[in-house]
Design an enzyme around this catalytic site. Structure first.
Site, PDB file in Angstrom:
ATOM      1  N   HIS A  81      -2.346   7.269  -4.773  1.00 32.70           N
ATOM      2  CA  HIS A  81      -2.535   6.121  -3.886  1.00 32.70           C
ATOM      3  C   HIS A  81      -2.543   4.859  -4.735  1.00 32.70           C
ATOM      4  O   HIS A  81      -3.019   4.857  -5.873  1.00 32.70           O
ATOM      5  CB  HIS A  81      -3.875   6.237  -3.148  1.00 32.70           C
ATOM      6  CG  HIS A  81      -4.387   4.926  -2.620  1.00 32.70           C
ATOM      7  ND1 HIS A  81      -5.364   4.193  -3.272  1.00 32.70           N
ATOM      8  CD2 HIS A  81      -4.043   4.193  -1.533  1.00 32.70           C
ATOM      9  CE1 HIS A  81      -5.614   3.095  -2.599  1.00 32.70           C
ATOM     10  NE2 HIS A  81      -4.827   3.057  -1.541  1.00 32.70           N
TER      11      HIS A  81
ATOM     12  N   ASN B 232      -2.606   0.257  -4.215  1.00 37.52           N
ATOM     13  CA  ASN B 232      -2.638  -0.891  -3.314  1.00 37.52           C
ATOM     14  C   ASN B 232      -2.839  -2.143  -4.144  1.00 37.52           C
ATOM     15  O   ASN B 232      -3.659  -2.167  -5.064  1.00 37.52           O
ATOM     16  CB  ASN B 232      -3.779  -0.726  -2.294  1.00 37.52           C
ATOM     17  CG  ASN B 232      -3.970  -1.965  -1.440  1.00 37.52           C
ATOM     18  OD1 ASN B 232      -4.796  -2.822  -1.762  1.00 37.52           O
ATOM     19  ND2 ASN B 232      -3.223  -2.053  -0.374  1.00 37.52           N
TER      20      ASN B 232
ATOM     21  N   ARG C 246      -3.147  -6.422  -3.281  1.00 39.10           N
ATOM     22  CA  ARG C 246      -3.250  -7.286  -2.117  1.00 39.10           C
ATOM     23  C   ARG C 246      -3.791  -8.671  -2.486  1.00 39.10           C
ATOM     24  O   ARG C 246      -4.437  -8.853  -3.522  1.00 39.10           O
ATOM     25  CB  ARG C 246      -4.162  -6.643  -1.069  1.00 39.10           C
ATOM     26  CG  ARG C 246      -5.561  -6.320  -1.577  1.00 39.10           C
ATOM     27  CD  ARG C 246      -6.354  -5.453  -0.612  1.00 39.10           C
ATOM     28  NE  ARG C 246      -7.684  -5.143  -1.135  1.00 39.10           N
ATOM     29  CZ  ARG C 246      -7.962  -4.127  -1.930  1.00 39.10           C
ATOM     30  NH1 ARG C 246      -6.984  -3.299  -2.307  1.00 39.10           N
ATOM     31  NH2 ARG C 246      -9.179  -3.908  -2.355  1.00 39.10           N
TER      32      ARG C 246
ATOM     33  N   SER D  79       0.852  -1.187   0.000  1.00 40.76           N
ATOM     34  CA  SER D  79       0.000   0.000   0.000  1.00 40.76           C
ATOM     35  C   SER D  79       0.884   1.233   0.000  1.00 40.76           C
ATOM     36  O   SER D  79       1.852   1.302   0.773  1.00 40.76           O
ATOM     37  CB  SER D  79      -0.910   0.003   1.222  1.00 40.76           C
ATOM     38  OG  SER D  79      -1.777   1.133   1.202  1.00 40.76           O
TER      39      SER D  79
ATOM     40  N   GLY E 288      -3.834  -4.077  13.303  1.00 37.64           N
ATOM     41  CA  GLY E 288      -2.688  -3.693  12.490  1.00 37.64           C
ATOM     42  C   GLY E 288      -1.877  -2.597  13.163  1.00 37.64           C
ATOM     43  O   GLY E 288      -2.274  -2.029  14.179  1.00 37.64           O
ATOM     44  N   ARG E 289      -0.737  -2.313  12.579  1.00 33.25           N
ATOM     45  CA  ARG E 289       0.154  -1.291  13.141  1.00 33.25           C
ATOM     46  C   ARG E 289      -0.409   0.093  12.821  1.00 33.25           C
ATOM     47  O   ARG E 289      -0.523   0.481  11.657  1.00 33.25           O
ATOM     48  CB  ARG E 289       1.557  -1.452  12.557  1.00 33.25           C
ATOM     49  CG  ARG E 289       2.583  -0.491  13.131  1.00 33.25           C
ATOM     50  CD  ARG E 289       3.977  -0.863  12.656  1.00 33.25           C
ATOM     51  NE  ARG E 289       4.988   0.011  13.240  1.00 33.25           N
ATOM     52  CZ  ARG E 289       5.514   1.075  12.630  1.00 33.25           C
ATOM     53  NH1 ARG E 289       5.098   1.408  11.409  1.00 33.25           N
ATOM     54  NH2 ARG E 289       6.433   1.810  13.219  1.00 33.25           N
ATOM     55  N   ILE E 290      -0.749   0.850  13.858  1.00 36.36           N
ATOM     56  CA  ILE E 290      -1.439   2.133  13.688  1.00 36.36           C
ATOM     57  C   ILE E 290      -0.617   3.104  12.835  1.00 36.36           C
ATOM     58  O   ILE E 290      -1.154   3.779  11.947  1.00 36.36           O
ATOM     59  CB  ILE E 290      -1.762   2.772  15.052  1.00 36.36           C
ATOM     60  CG1 ILE E 290      -2.728   1.874  15.837  1.00 36.36           C
ATOM     61  CG2 ILE E 290      -2.358   4.159  14.868  1.00 36.36           C
ATOM     62  CD1 ILE E 290      -4.043   1.612  15.154  1.00 36.36           C
ATOM     63  N   GLU E 291       0.695   3.197  13.079  1.00 36.19           N
ATOM     64  CA  GLU E 291       1.523   4.135  12.322  1.00 36.19           C
ATOM     65  C   GLU E 291       1.498   3.808  10.831  1.00 36.19           C
ATOM     66  O   GLU E 291       1.527   4.711   9.991  1.00 36.19           O
ATOM     67  CB  GLU E 291       2.957   4.116  12.856  1.00 36.19           C
ATOM     68  CG  GLU E 291       3.118   4.783  14.209  1.00 36.19           C
ATOM     69  CD  GLU E 291       2.698   6.247  14.208  1.00 36.19           C
ATOM     70  OE1 GLU E 291       3.029   6.960  13.237  1.00 36.19           O
ATOM     71  OE2 GLU E 291       2.029   6.672  15.158  1.00 36.19           O
ATOM     72  N   SER E 292       1.463   2.511  10.501  1.00 36.30           N
ATOM     73  CA  SER E 292       1.424   2.119   9.093  1.00 36.30           C
ATOM     74  C   SER E 292       0.057   2.384   8.483  1.00 36.30           C
ATOM     75  O   SER E 292      -0.051   2.821   7.331  1.00 36.30           O
ATOM     76  CB  SER E 292       1.788   0.639   8.950  1.00 36.30           C
ATOM     77  OG  SER E 292       3.098   0.393   9.411  1.00 36.30           O
TER      78      SER E 292
END
Length: 300
Positions: A102, A104, A106, A88, A259-263
């Protein structure tokens, strides 16, 4: 398939980030490796405060484990395990003449209690969000999208352009997030397309990304701009934030699967404005953009 596609996105991430670093010429991507407690992890790469890119991320992840209850309800399944991986990216250039982009790509699998794959599909796409409309840029971006689609099916471009226009739409504003591109999801094996065929199509689109975006960046990155144009960029970025936090399924999936918030939130631009009841001046370039966003345009 999951190993094959994850290797693909690892290599694509390397290609995209090295190309963007060369374009920016001032800063490199910062890399964070992270692990998800329930299973899997990822490789986040973020660029900030560059010569060209004010903020951007090109992230890959591969996560697995028991499908959370919230997502079981969403997919209409019971207790199953899952695997999901993807790349992404979001890029917010400094110059308001350069569009945000943008993309993505997947892949998703679900398993029964014996570990047998019971469902799997591909999804993804790429879309462009300009602040000032250069019609030749829109035509170029869509031409690359159409060329990739046409190699695999004559109906893909029109179908997935329409889905993109419908998906990236701020219904509460009555306008598109940008000028679209491609959006496809739940691409399962069928009578026409095997899962290998879908892999070929999705990787074709992924490989086309730099061809679609880089020429636009190179053409616009040195154009002069005013403080007022920069302000307009920040107002329009507010619309981008609204979509990602209110409507985007990827954000929702990341939050619901721990999931990882920063990502997950790296897609948000660093400087944004929400001016009360703002309207562009009649006949201005800003109004020209808004009018285009009110109704999808046939760029090809």
């Amino acid at each position: 398939m999951k190993e094959k596609f994850y290797t693909y996105i690892e290599n694509l991430q390397n290609t995209i980030t090295s190309t963007l670093e060369a374009i920016d010429g001032e800063v490199n991507f910062r890399e964070d490796l992270w692990e998800r407690p329930e299973g899997g992890g990822g490789r986040t790469r973020v660029i900030e405060n560059g010569n060209v890119f004010e903020k951007g991320g090109v992230n890959i992840s591969g996560v697995h484990g028991a499908l959370p209850k919230a997502m079981q309800s969403y997919f209409g399944v019971g207790d199953v395990d899952f695997f999901a991986c993807g790349l992404s990216l979001v890029l917010h250039p400094k110059n308001p003449m350069v569009p945000t982009v943008h993309a993505n790509w997947r892949y998703f699998e679900m398993y029964d209690n014996e570990g047998v794959v019971v469902d799997h599909w591909f999804g993804g796409g790429q879309d462009l969000t300009p602040y000032y409309l250069f019609e030749e840029d829109a035509r170029h971006f869509h031409h690359v999208c159409k060329t990739s689609c046409d190699l695999h099916h004559p109906d893909f471009y029109n179908t997935y352009k329409k889905k993109c226009d419908e998906y990236f739409y701020n219904a509460h504003r009555g306008e598109g997030r940008g000028i679209g591109g491609l959006f496809f999801d739940y691409c399962r094996a069928n009578d026409e397309m095997s899962i290998e065929n879908w892999y070929d199509f999705v990787t074709e689109v992924g490989n086309s990304f730099l061809d679609a975006y880089v020429p636009i960046v190179e053409q616009r990155k040195e154009l002069p701009y005013t403080t007022e144009q920069r302000e307009w960029q920040e107002i329009r970025r507010g619309r981008y934030v609204e979509f990602n936090l209110v409507h985007d399924k990827g954000t929702l999936f990341g939050l619901r699967t721990n999931g990882r918030i920063e990502s997950i939130l790296m897609s948000l631009p660093p400087r944004v404005q929400w001016q009360y009841d703002h309207h562009p001046k009649t006949g201005s370039e800003e109004e020209k953009l808004v009018k285009v966003l009110k109704k999808p345009v046939k760029w090809q």
